[in-house]
Scaffold this motif. Structure first.
Motif, PDB file in Angstrom:
ATOM      1  N   LYS A   1       0.827  -1.215   0.000  1.00  0.00           N
ATOM      2  CA  LYS A   1       0.000   0.000   0.000  1.00  0.00           C
ATOM      3  C   LYS A   1       0.857   1.258   0.000  1.00  0.00           C
ATOM      4  O   LYS A   1       0.648   2.163  -0.815  1.00  0.00           O
ATOM      5  CB  LYS A   1      -0.916   0.025   1.248  1.00  0.00           C
ATOM      6  N   SER A   2       1.825   1.294   0.933  1.00  0.00           N
ATOM      7  CA  SER A   2       2.676   2.488   1.001  1.00  0.00           C
ATOM      8  C   SER A   2       3.464   2.655  -0.279  1.00  0.00           C
ATOM      9  O   SER A   2       3.610   3.769  -0.792  1.00  0.00           O
ATOM     10  CB  SER A   2       3.642   2.393   2.184  1.00  0.00           C
ATOM     11  N   THR A   3       3.967   1.569  -0.789  1.00  0.00           N
ATOM     12  CA  THR A   3       4.746   1.633  -2.021  1.00  0.00           C
ATOM     13  C   THR A   3       3.907   2.223  -3.150  1.00  0.00           C
ATOM     14  O   THR A   3       4.354   3.114  -3.880  1.00  0.00           O
ATOM     15  CB  THR A   3       5.232   0.228  -2.400  1.00  0.00           C
TER      16      THR A   3
ATOM     17  N   PHE B   1       2.441  11.738   6.326  1.00  0.00           N
ATOM     18  CA  PHE B   1       3.081  10.463   6.648  1.00  0.00           C
ATOM     19  C   PHE B   1       2.431   9.764   7.833  1.00  0.00           C
ATOM     20  O   PHE B   1       1.625  10.338   8.555  1.00  0.00           O
ATOM     21  CB  PHE B   1       4.569  10.695   6.912  1.00  0.00           C
ATOM     22  N   GLN B   2       2.855   8.524   8.007  1.00  0.00           N
ATOM     23  CA  GLN B   2       2.274   7.677   9.044  1.00  0.00           C
ATOM     24  C   GLN B   2       2.532   8.236  10.439  1.00  0.00           C
ATOM     25  O   GLN B   2       1.620   8.366  11.244  1.00  0.00           O
ATOM     26  CB  GLN B   2       2.890   6.286   8.905  1.00  0.00           C
ATOM     27  N   LYS B   3       3.789   8.548  10.708  1.00  0.00           N
ATOM     28  CA  LYS B   3       4.102   9.159  12.003  1.00  0.00           C
ATOM     29  C   LYS B   3       4.120  10.663  11.802  1.00  0.00           C
ATOM     30  O   LYS B   3       4.727  11.149  10.865  1.00  0.00           O
ATOM     31  CB  LYS B   3       5.484   8.706  12.487  1.00  0.00           C
TER      32      LYS B   3
ATOM     33  N   LEU C   1      -2.309  10.238   1.985  1.00  0.00           N
ATOM     34  CA  LEU C   1      -2.102  10.055   3.425  1.00  0.00           C
ATOM     35  C   LEU C   1      -1.780   8.580   3.681  1.00  0.00           C
ATOM     36  O   LEU C   1      -2.533   7.690   3.263  1.00  0.00           O
ATOM     37  CB  LEU C   1      -3.334  10.463   4.229  1.00  0.00           C
ATOM     38  N   ASP C   2      -0.660   8.335   4.350  1.00  0.00           N
ATOM     39  CA  ASP C   2      -0.235   6.960   4.617  1.00  0.00           C
ATOM     40  C   ASP C   2      -0.516   6.601   6.075  1.00  0.00           C
ATOM     41  O   ASP C   2       0.245   6.960   6.960  1.00  0.00           O
ATOM     42  CB  ASP C   2       1.264   6.817   4.311  1.00  0.00           C
ATOM     43  N   GLU C   3      -1.620   5.918   6.301  1.00  0.00           N
ATOM     44  CA  GLU C   3      -2.031   5.553   7.669  1.00  0.00           C
ATOM     45  C   GLU C   3      -1.851   6.713   8.638  1.00  0.00           C
ATOM     46  O   GLU C   3      -1.156   6.586   9.647  1.00  0.00           O
ATOM     47  CB  GLU C   3      -1.228   4.337   8.154  1.00  0.00           C
ATOM     48  N   PRO C   4      -2.493   7.844   8.368  1.00  0.00           N
ATOM     49  CA  PRO C   4      -2.220   9.049   9.167  1.00  0.00           C
ATOM     50  C   PRO C   4      -2.691   8.930  10.608  1.00  0.00           C
ATOM     51  O   PRO C   4      -2.274   9.706  11.451  1.00  0.00           O
ATOM     52  CB  PRO C   4      -3.008  10.136   8.435  1.00  0.00           C
TER      53      PRO C   4
HETATM   54 MG   LIG Z   1       2.701   1.050   4.965  1.00  0.00          MG
END
Ligand SMILES: [Mg+2]
Ligand SMILES: Nc1ncnc2c1ncn2[C@@H]1O[C@H](COP(=O)(O)OP(=O)(O)O)[C@@H](O)[C@H]1O
Lengths: 286, 252
Positions: free
Chosen positions: B44-46, B92-94, B172-175
């Motif tokens: 997913k992130s890729t 980003f995620q974090k 948005l990556d798992e925000p």
């Molecule tokens: Mg990911």
């Protein structure tokens, strides 16, 4: 049962560490106190501000040696800090992670461990003879600069590595180029670390004796260097001459007085470094 | 009928020799929220990072196929990465605010673009913080460090920072993965609000989140698109057995 053993072990280790710490602190304290007590008697305005008098050392001072060492520190800084920091930026931010570059990084780390006398020999062959700088302030600055470079590169790389990649990513994702990211994010957050590392390297160079004997330091000069191509006096070498070569009955005290001045200069630099580090630490929050 | 904002065609992605994405075909619609769901490690992130070419910074990647953004082939124009990222923003995620003041975080993108007009910057910073539902909480301390904010506030700050350069698409990556339910709800609300002006693509491993906020959902497994449809359709009436297993929790 097992738990008891672990606790006992821990206690033993603690005690060993404590003794080791205590021992080194006491040793250091003893050296400092010895130098201070023996050396402070010769320190006065005349000693700090007048020219060296080789016939009667009680009449002269170490002014040219202080100035020489300060010039040397400035020369080394001018040469090694910009090159060292730029190299670190290139290696950490631009260079691809391939075998060749890893080899280069490894070599730089190894160069940091080469004995200073070897740098002196290199400086003599390269700067003094080949480039015809003669035994001079310039040759000595470049020689000590070469010696300090690997250290500055390595500590600067560490400072750059301590900037989280997430900052770089965030900046790039906002449409910043790599250069803009380095300028606006990476450098402001690593410059403090790079400078403290550099200052530490410079203060170590200030105390070097062996290499500068070969490339420009002289033990007797009753004028100050007028250009980068002049010879110069330096505190560590002066101290060495007084302690081992001079026949005056006071030479021991004067050597220790010189040592005290050198220690004071190096400590001041390191204090400056701690101030920078403290200021940045209180700002750093990740 | 909705417009297509981004079209992915025949996309293969490799980290070195390892293939991560296989023959991906996918459309993202304008002013819609699309969720990418799937088990961890499925790519997913890729996939998301292909859309603003963030993967470019990783050495040894290879991308085959096309991604069209408004008819513009993202992977053809070699020098336009910066322009792409101005149009396609990312969160980003974090939460990763910069170690600077709240104000300077939001104004960063403008400053990078060389904007000098202080009044204009102030106005945009304020508007962006308002859009990210953060303005009221921080209006009296715009000059304090971004790290003085809570995790949820930091993530909304990152959203405001992305909004300040007025991107067309927001990735948005798992925000919300590091946030509590209340902070998560706030972000979900604001995303639903801003989709009027932006196209939103969100990676989430939380199926409930996908159900709550997204118009379209895509289920990804082992780098392949298993199913893509309207969110209700996908969750209530999945066509593919693999999708059914995943949403019923048979899988992971
Ligand atoms: Mg990911
Ligand atoms: N920088 C990288 N180099 C090599 N492999 C990677 C890298 N980043 C991710 N991968 C691999 O790619 C696959 C997909 O990762 P990712 O897209 O992060 O999955 P997801 O976001 O769905 O959890 C994983 O198998 C992961 O190990």
């Amino acid at each position: 049962m097992v738990k008891m053993d672990e606790q006992k072990k821990e206690k033993i280790y603690f005690t060993i560490f404590k003794i080791a710490t205590f021992f080194s602190v006491v040793l250091l304290g003893f050296i400092l106190i010895y130098i201070f007590v023996k050396g402070v008697s010769v320190i006065n305005l005349n000693f700090l501000t007048s020219m060296w008098n080789h016939q009667d050392i009680t009449k002269g001072g170490i002014f040219p040696a202080i100035i020489g060492t300060l010039f040397l520190a400035v020369g080394v800084s001018i040469f090694s800090i910009p090159i060292g920091i730029s190299t670190a930026i290139y290696l950490n931010e631009f260079a691809k992670d391939n075998l060749f570059n890893r080899l280069i990084k490894l070599s730089i780390r190894n160069l940091a461990g080469v004995p200073s006398i070897v740098y002196g020999l290199f400086g003599l062959a390269f700067f003094v003879l080949l480039l015809k700088f003669g035994t001079s302030l310039l040759a000595a600055s470049l020689t000590l600069g070469c010696m300090t470079l690997p250290w500055i590169i390595t500590t600067s790389e560490e400072a750059l590595k301590s900037v989280p990649n997430s900052f770089r990513e965030a900046s790039l994702a906002l449409g910043a180029t790599k250069i803009e990211t380095i300028k606006m994010i990476v450098l402001p957050n690593s410059l403090g670390g790079m400078l403290t590392g550099s200052i530490l390297g410079i203060s170590r160079a200030m105390g070097e004796t062996a290499p500068i004997i070969m490339v420009g330091a002289t033990f007797f000069m009753n004028y100050l260097p007028k250009s980068a191509f002049d010879k110069f006096m330096a505190l560590p070498y002066h101290l060495f001459i007084l302690a081992t070569q001079h026949s005056s009955p006071y030479s021991r005290e004067y050597a220790l007085g010189t040592a005290l001045v050198l220690i004071f200069l190096v400590f001041s630099l390191n204090l400056g470094m701690f101030v920078i580090r403290y200021k940045l630490r209180s700002k750093k929050e990740w | 009928m909705v417009d297509t904002k981004i079209k992915i065609r025949d996309l293969d992605f490799f980290y070195g020799k390892k293939q991560i994405l296989f023959n991906v075909d996918l459309d993202f619609y304008s002013n819609q929220i699309t969720s990418l769901i799937g088990p961890s490690g499925c790519g997913k992130s890729t996939l998301l990072r292909c859309l603003n070419r963030m993967n470019d910074i990783i050495p040894g990647i290879k991308v085959n196929g096309n991604i069209l953004y408004n008819k513009f082939n993202l992977y053809k124009e070699e020098n336009s990465v910066v322009e792409i990222r101005k149009k396609i923003g990312m969160v980003f995620q974090k939460p990763n605010p910069f170690p600077m003041s709240i104000f300077n975080n939001v104004s960063y993108g403008l400053r990078v673009q060389g904007e000098k007009d202080k009044e204009k910057i102030k106005k945009i910073v304020r508007e962006s913080l308002e859009k990210a539902d953060l303005y009221d909480e921080v209006k009296n301390r715009l000059n304090s460090s971004a790290f003085s904010l809570s995790g949820g506030q930091q993530q909304r700050l990152c959203i405001a920072r992305a909004l300040a350069i007025n991107p067309d698409v927001i990735l948005l990556d798992e925000p919300c993965s590091a946030l509590d339910p209340i902070a998560t709800a706030k972000i979900e609300e604001l995303l639903k609000k801003i989709k009027k002006e932006h196209t939103i693509i969100i990676v989430t491993h939380n199926m409930h989140q996908a159900k709550r906020i997204s118009d379209y959902t895509c289920y990804l497994l082992d780098g392949k698109i298993i199913e893509f449809s309207e969110t209700n359709e996908l969750f209530n009436n999945p066509k593919n057995k693999l999708t059914k297993d995943y949403i019923n929790g048979v899988f992971g």
